[in-house]
Design a protein around this motif. Structure first.
Motif, PDB file in Angstrom:
ATOM      1  N   ASN A  42     -19.579   2.623   0.294  1.00 55.57           N
ATOM      2  CA  ASN A  42     -18.905   2.907  -0.968  1.00 55.57           C
ATOM      3  C   ASN A  42     -17.477   3.315  -0.644  1.00 55.57           C
ATOM      4  OD1 ASN A  42     -21.167   3.828  -3.461  1.00 55.57           O
ATOM      5  ND2 ASN A  42     -21.864   3.261  -1.427  1.00 55.57           N
ATOM      6  N   TRP A  43     -16.496   2.664  -1.268  1.00 56.09           N
ATOM      7  CA  TRP A  43     -15.090   2.962  -1.021  1.00 56.09           C
ATOM      8  C   TRP A  43     -14.420   3.344  -2.322  1.00 56.09           C
ATOM      9  CZ3 TRP A  43     -12.827   3.633   3.586  1.00 56.09           C
ATOM     10  CH2 TRP A  43     -13.536   3.202   4.703  1.00 56.09           C
ATOM     11  N   LEU A  44     -13.835   4.542  -2.319  1.00 61.66           N
ATOM     12  CA  LEU A  44     -13.089   5.049  -3.459  1.00 61.66           C
ATOM     13  C   LEU A  44     -11.625   4.698  -3.261  1.00 61.66           C
ATOM     14  CD1 LEU A  44     -12.708   6.844  -6.019  1.00 61.66           C
ATOM     15  CD2 LEU A  44     -12.423   8.773  -4.430  1.00 61.66           C
ATOM     16  N   SER A  45     -11.032   4.006  -4.225  1.00 65.72           N
ATOM     17  CA  SER A  45      -9.604   3.705  -4.209  1.00 65.72           C
ATOM     18  C   SER A  45      -8.914   4.593  -5.233  1.00 65.72           C
ATOM     19  CB  SER A  45      -9.354   2.240  -4.595  1.00 65.72           C
ATOM     20  OG  SER A  45      -9.898   1.376  -3.630  1.00 65.72           O
ATOM     21  N   VAL A  46      -7.866   5.280  -4.803  1.00 58.47           N
ATOM     22  CA  VAL A  46      -7.049   6.092  -5.694  1.00 58.47           C
ATOM     23  C   VAL A  46      -5.648   5.492  -5.684  1.00 58.47           C
ATOM     24  CG1 VAL A  46      -6.121   8.381  -6.205  1.00 58.47           C
ATOM     25  CG2 VAL A  46      -8.419   8.153  -5.237  1.00 58.47           C
ATOM     26  N   VAL A  47      -5.177   5.081  -6.861  1.00 59.36           N
ATOM     27  CA  VAL A  47      -3.868   4.450  -7.014  1.00 59.36           C
ATOM     28  C   VAL A  47      -2.957   5.413  -7.762  1.00 59.36           C
ATOM     29  CG1 VAL A  47      -2.609   2.487  -7.976  1.00 59.36           C
ATOM     30  CG2 VAL A  47      -4.925   2.163  -7.069  1.00 59.36           C
ATOM     31  N   ASN A  48      -1.853   5.755  -7.146  1.00 56.90           N
ATOM     32  CA  ASN A  48      -0.859   6.646  -7.745  1.00 56.90           C
ATOM     33  C   ASN A  48       0.130   5.789  -8.525  1.00 56.90           C
ATOM     34  OD1 ASN A  48       1.167   8.473  -8.331  1.00 56.90           O
ATOM     35  ND2 ASN A  48       1.783   8.776  -6.205  1.00 56.90           N
ATOM     36  N   LEU A  49       0.169   5.928  -9.836  1.00 52.99           N
ATOM     37  CA  LEU A  49       1.054   5.124 -10.679  1.00 52.99           C
ATOM     38  C   LEU A  49       2.428   5.758 -10.857  1.00 52.99           C
ATOM     39  CD1 LEU A  49      -1.589   4.096 -13.352  1.00 52.99           C
ATOM     40  CD2 LEU A  49      -0.844   2.811 -11.341  1.00 52.99           C
ATOM     41  N   SER A  50       2.623   6.928 -10.287  1.00 55.66           N
ATOM     42  CA  SER A  50       3.877   7.670 -10.406  1.00 55.66           C
ATOM     43  C   SER A  50       4.916   7.139  -9.414  1.00 55.66           C
ATOM     44  CB  SER A  50       3.603   9.151 -10.123  1.00 55.66           C
ATOM     45  OG  SER A  50       4.801   9.881 -10.072  1.00 55.66           O
ATOM     46  N   THR A  51       6.170   7.454  -9.669  1.00 53.46           N
ATOM     47  CA  THR A  51       7.251   7.077  -8.747  1.00 53.46           C
ATOM     48  C   THR A  51       7.482   8.151  -7.688  1.00 53.46           C
ATOM     49  OG1 THR A  51       8.886   7.988 -10.278  1.00 53.46           O
ATOM     50  CG2 THR A  51       8.414   5.615 -10.450  1.00 53.46           C
ATOM     51  N   PRO A 110       0.814  -1.220   0.000  1.00 50.91           N
ATOM     52  CA  PRO A 110       0.000   0.000   0.000  1.00 50.91           C
ATOM     53  C   PRO A 110       0.851   1.275   0.000  1.00 50.91           C
ATOM     54  CG  PRO A 110      -0.800  -1.525   1.660  1.00 50.91           C
ATOM     55  CD  PRO A 110       0.477  -2.095   1.113  1.00 50.91           C
ATOM     56  N   GLU A 111       2.068   1.183   0.519  1.00 50.22           N
ATOM     57  CA  GLU A 111       2.963   2.335   0.556  1.00 50.22           C
ATOM     58  C   GLU A 111       3.738   2.513  -0.743  1.00 50.22           C
ATOM     59  OE1 GLU A 111       1.682   0.736   4.082  1.00 50.22           O
ATOM     60  OE2 GLU A 111       3.252  -0.253   2.964  1.00 50.22           O
ATOM     61  N   GLY A 112       3.613   1.564  -1.666  1.00 49.12           N
ATOM     62  CA  GLY A 112       4.224   1.711  -2.978  1.00 49.12           C
ATOM     63  C   GLY A 112       5.543   1.001  -3.188  1.00 49.12           C
ATOM     64  N   SER A 113       6.027   0.218  -2.222  1.00 43.29           N
ATOM     65  CA  SER A 113       7.289  -0.495  -2.441  1.00 43.29           C
ATOM     66  C   SER A 113       7.015  -1.836  -3.125  1.00 43.29           C
ATOM     67  CB  SER A 113       8.036  -0.704  -1.119  1.00 43.29           C
ATOM     68  OG  SER A 113       7.281  -1.523  -0.248  1.00 43.29           O
ATOM     69  N   ARG A 114       7.876  -2.159  -4.103  1.00 41.67           N
ATOM     70  CA  ARG A 114       7.689  -3.418  -4.834  1.00 41.67           C
ATOM     71  C   ARG A 114       8.099  -4.578  -3.944  1.00 41.67           C
ATOM     72  NH1 ARG A 114      10.480  -4.081 -10.431  1.00 41.67           N
ATOM     73  NH2 ARG A 114      12.241  -4.655  -9.154  1.00 41.67           N
TER      74      ARG A 114
END
Length: 192
Positions: free
Chosen positions: A107-116, A9-13
Motif C-alpha cells: 500500500n502506497w500513500l501519495s501526498v501531493v502538495n498543491l501549494s507554492t 516530483p520536486e514541484g518544478s513545472r
C-alpha cells in the motif's frame, strides 16, 4: 479550453499545454507525450479549466515481455483537500487461490502538495483496533509529491493513516494505491 501543466516530483513545472475539449465529448491526452515527461519517475499533472469537467488519469504497467499489461488503474480528478484527512490501508491478500495466500500486498500513500511553498505533514498510522502504531513527519516540496508505504513490516492487516498538515489552509491531495504482487513477503516484487 483545458490547460495541462506537468510538474516534476520536486514541484518544478516541466511543460504546459492547452487543448480544446468540445462540449459533451472526451479528449484523451497521453501524458508520456508531454514535453518534460520522464519515464520511470512520477510527478503531478495540474488540469486547469472553467466550467464542468470530469476526468481520470490512467496508469498501465506493461509486463515488458509480451506487450500485455500486469495491471491498470485509474485515479479520478479531485479537488484540493484542506485540514486533516484519513485513508485506510489493507495489506491482506484478497485472492482465494491458496497458492497466492503468502503473496505480498503493498500500500502506497501519495501526498501531493498543491501549494507554492514547501509543506510539512504529520502521518499517524493506526491499527484496525485504533492503536497508534507509528508517527512520522513528511515534508513535501512546492507542487511536489511524496510517497510513503503504509502497513510496511506488519503481518497482513488493515488500518488507518491520518494526514495532518501543519498548515490547515494549504491545499493538498492524499491518495492510497494498493498493489498485489506474485512475490511472498520479504522478497522484492517483480510482477503484479
Amino acid at each position: 479550453r483545458v490547460t495541462f501543466s506537468l510538474y516534476s516530483p520536486e514541484g518544478s513545472r516541466k511543460s504546459k499545454t492547452t487543448d480544446i475539449v468540445p462540449p459533451r465529448s472526451q479528449q484523451d491526452v497521453v501524458l508520456n507525450d508531454l514535453d518534460g515527461f520522464v519515464a520511470d519517475s512520477y510527478g503531478i499533472i495540474k488540469v486547469s479549466y472553467q466550467g464542468e469537467l470530469r476526468g481520470r488519469v490512467f496508469y498501465y504497467l506493461s509486463d515488458g515481455a509480451t506487450g500485455n499489461f500486469q495491471f491498470a488503474f485509474g485515479a479520478p480528478f479531485v479537488s484540493a483537500t484542506l485540514g486533516k484527512t484519513t485513508v485506510s490501508y489493507n495489506t491482506m491478500q484478497p485472492s482465494l487461490d491458496p497458492s497466492a495466500a503468502q503473496n505480498q500486498v503493498s500500500n502506497w500513500l501519495s501526498v501531493v502538495n498543491l501549494s507554492t511553498a514547501s509543506k510539512q505533514f504529520t502521518l499517524l498510522e493506526y491499527s484496525s483496533s485504533g492503536e497508534l502504531l507509528k508517527t512520522s513527519e513528511l515534508r513535501v516540496p512546492p507542487r511536489g509529491r511524496a510517497d510513503v508505504e503504509a502497513g510496511a513490516g506488519l503481518a497482513p492487516t488493515t488500518g488507518l493513516i491520518q494526514i495532518v498538515p501543519d498548515d490547515s489552509q494549504a491545499g493538498y491531495v492524499a491518495q492510497l494505491m494498493r498493489y498485489g504482487s506474485y512475490s511472498p513477503a520479504g522478497v522484492p516484487a517483480h510482477s503484479y
